[in-house]
Design a protein around this motif. Structure first.
Motif, mmCIF file in Angstrom:
data_model
loop_
_atom_site.group_PDB
_atom_site.id
_atom_site.type_symbol
_atom_site.label_atom_id
_atom_site.label_comp_id
_atom_site.label_asym_id
_atom_site.label_seq_id
_atom_site.Cartn_x
_atom_site.Cartn_y
_atom_site.Cartn_z
ATOM 1 N N ALA A 1 0.844 -1.196 0.000
ATOM 2 C CA ALA A 1 0.000 0.000 0.000
ATOM 3 C C ALA A 1 0.881 1.249 0.000
ATOM 4 C CB ALA A 1 -0.921 -0.006 1.206
ATOM 5 N N GLY A 2 0.486 2.220 -0.819
ATOM 6 C CA GLY A 2 1.268 3.432 -0.975
ATOM 7 C C GLY A 2 2.260 3.386 -2.122
ATOM 8 N N GLY A 3 2.451 2.203 -2.668
ATOM 9 C CA GLY A 3 3.401 2.025 -3.760
ATOM 10 C C GLY A 3 2.817 2.373 -5.114
ATOM 11 N N SER A 4 3.604 2.127 -6.151
ATOM 12 C CA SER A 4 3.220 2.482 -7.513
ATOM 13 C C SER A 4 3.455 1.312 -8.464
ATOM 14 C CB SER A 4 4.031 3.678 -8.015
ATOM 15 O OG SER A 4 3.797 4.822 -7.227
ATOM 16 N N LEU A 5 2.659 1.291 -9.522
ATOM 17 C CA LEU A 5 2.839 0.366 -10.628
ATOM 18 C C LEU A 5 2.481 1.086 -11.911
ATOM 19 C CD1 LEU A 5 1.224 -3.013 -9.435
ATOM 20 C CD2 LEU A 5 3.641 -2.616 -9.893
ATOM 21 N N ARG A 6 3.064 0.633 -13.009
ATOM 22 C CA ARG A 6 2.728 1.178 -14.324
ATOM 23 C C ARG A 6 2.300 0.025 -15.216
ATOM 24 N NH1 ARG A 6 3.738 5.553 -17.888
ATOM 25 N NH2 ARG A 6 4.420 4.955 -19.988
ATOM 26 N N LEU A 7 1.058 0.062 -15.649
ATOM 27 C CA LEU A 7 0.535 -0.952 -16.559
ATOM 28 C C LEU A 7 0.703 -0.485 -18.000
ATOM 29 C CD1 LEU A 7 -2.822 -1.954 -14.820
ATOM 30 C CD2 LEU A 7 -0.510 -2.812 -14.399
ATOM 31 N N SER A 8 0.954 -1.438 -18.872
ATOM 32 C CA SER A 8 1.058 -1.155 -20.300
ATOM 33 C C SER A 8 0.091 -2.046 -21.055
ATOM 34 C CB SER A 8 2.478 -1.412 -20.801
ATOM 35 O OG SER A 8 3.403 -0.557 -20.174
ATOM 36 N N CYS A 9 -0.430 -1.526 -22.147
ATOM 37 C CA CYS A 9 -1.304 -2.286 -23.028
ATOM 38 C C CYS A 9 -0.769 -2.112 -24.447
ATOM 39 C CB CYS A 9 -2.740 -1.796 -22.944
ATOM 40 S SG CYS A 9 -3.864 -2.539 -24.150
ATOM 41 N N GLU A 10 -0.221 -3.190 -24.975
ATOM 42 C CA GLU A 10 0.338 -3.141 -26.330
ATOM 43 C C GLU A 10 -0.744 -3.538 -27.327
ATOM 44 O OE1 GLU A 10 3.857 -5.415 -26.853
ATOM 45 O OE2 GLU A 10 3.916 -5.132 -29.013
ATOM 46 N N ALA A 11 -0.991 -2.664 -28.285
ATOM 47 C CA ALA A 11 -2.014 -2.904 -29.299
ATOM 48 C C ALA A 11 -1.356 -3.287 -30.613
ATOM 49 C CB ALA A 11 -2.873 -1.671 -29.489
ATOM 50 N N SER A 12 -1.907 -4.289 -31.273
ATOM 51 C CA SER A 12 -1.425 -4.689 -32.589
ATOM 52 C C SER A 12 -2.621 -5.011 -33.475
ATOM 53 C CB SER A 12 -0.476 -5.882 -32.484
ATOM 54 O OG SER A 12 -1.131 -6.997 -31.911
ATOM 55 N N GLY A 13 -2.336 -5.189 -34.759
ATOM 56 C CA GLY A 13 -3.416 -5.427 -35.703
ATOM 57 C C GLY A 13 -3.891 -4.104 -36.272
ATOM 58 N N SER A 14 -5.183 -3.923 -36.315
ATOM 59 C CA SER A 14 -5.755 -2.720 -36.923
ATOM 60 C C SER A 14 -5.808 -1.578 -35.919
ATOM 61 C CB SER A 14 -7.157 -3.013 -37.439
ATOM 62 O OG SER A 14 -7.141 -4.059 -38.388
ATOM 63 N N PHE A 15 -4.657 -1.248 -35.330
ATOM 64 C CA PHE A 15 -4.671 -0.241 -34.266
ATOM 65 C C PHE A 15 -5.001 1.146 -34.809
ATOM 66 C CE2 PHE A 15 -0.663 1.681 -35.332
ATOM 67 C CZ PHE A 15 0.132 0.656 -35.808
ATOM 68 N N PHE A 16 -4.857 1.341 -36.133
ATOM 69 C CA PHE A 16 -5.193 2.641 -36.708
ATOM 70 C C PHE A 16 -6.703 2.865 -36.710
ATOM 71 C CE2 PHE A 16 -6.549 0.486 -40.476
ATOM 72 C CZ PHE A 16 -5.670 -0.580 -40.621
ATOM 73 N N SER A 17 -7.480 1.793 -36.474
ATOM 74 C CA SER A 17 -8.941 1.905 -36.404
ATOM 75 C C SER A 17 -9.435 2.192 -34.990
ATOM 76 C CB SER A 17 -9.592 0.611 -36.915
ATOM 77 O OG SER A 17 -9.251 0.386 -38.259
ATOM 78 N N ILE A 18 -8.495 2.205 -34.040
ATOM 79 C CA ILE A 18 -8.885 2.389 -32.633
ATOM 80 C C ILE A 18 -9.319 3.824 -32.392
ATOM 81 C CG2 ILE A 18 -8.079 2.396 -30.260
ATOM 82 C CD1 ILE A 18 -6.247 0.070 -30.986
ATOM 83 N N THR A 19 -10.422 3.993 -31.720
ATOM 84 C CA THR A 19 -10.872 5.315 -31.294
ATOM 85 C C THR A 19 -10.578 5.437 -29.800
ATOM 86 O OG1 THR A 19 -13.125 4.435 -31.041
ATOM 87 C CG2 THR A 19 -12.591 5.533 -33.116
ATOM 88 N N ALA A 20 -11.477 5.076 -28.960
ATOM 89 C CA ALA A 20 -11.246 5.188 -27.518
ATOM 90 C C ALA A 20 -10.570 3.938 -26.973
ATOM 91 C CB ALA A 20 -12.562 5.411 -26.780
ATOM 92 N N MET A 21 -9.815 4.125 -25.895
ATOM 93 C CA MET A 21 -9.214 3.008 -25.175
ATOM 94 C C MET A 21 -9.471 3.220 -23.689
ATOM 95 S SD MET A 21 -5.574 2.411 -27.114
ATOM 96 C CE MET A 21 -5.377 0.732 -26.471
#
Length: 121
Positions: free
Chosen positions: A14-34
């Motif tokens: 508790a009190g610590g930090s983390l950084r999550l990542s989400c790698e997108a592939s495929g038709s990522f140019f079609s992505i609007t909201a995430m």
């Protein structure tokens, strides 16, 4: 099709930090909201934060001031001041719109497999 892979989860005090990542592939140019969603044991999946293609963000009240969402071709969630109640499986979501000529199709929802975040007290 859009393929999403989350990473960065783990065990933190508790009190610590983390950084999550989400790698997108495929038709990522079609992505609007995430967005990031989470699901704790015995509870429904809930929204954590969303970000549009123009960079507009939205946060759940429970994480405002502690979490920051950002994106480039991928998406990230910086989580600070973590609390035990943040413990959950965190899922990456993307909405994509395709076009048949000039006719928009969708949006279609895509989900990652989830990454576990555990915050100990």
């Amino acid at each position: 099709q859009v393929h999403l892979v989350e990473s960065g989860g783990g065990l933190v005090q508790a009190g610590g930090s983390l950084r999550l990542s989400c790698e997108a592939s495929g038709s990522f140019f079609s992505i609007t909201a995430m967005g990031w969603y989470r699901q704790a044991p015995g509870k429904q999946r809930e929204l954590v934060a969303t970000i549009t293609s123009s960079g507009s963000t939205n946060y759940a009240d429970s994480v405002k001031g502690r979490f920051t969402i950002s994106r480039d071709n991928n998406m990230y969630l910086q989580m600070n001041s973590l609390k035990p109640e943040d413990t959950a499986v965190y899922y990456c979501n993307a909405q994509a719109v395709y076009y048949s000529g000039t006719k928009p199709l969708g949006p279609y929802d895509y989900w990652g497999q989830g990454t576990q975040v555990t915050v100990s007290s």
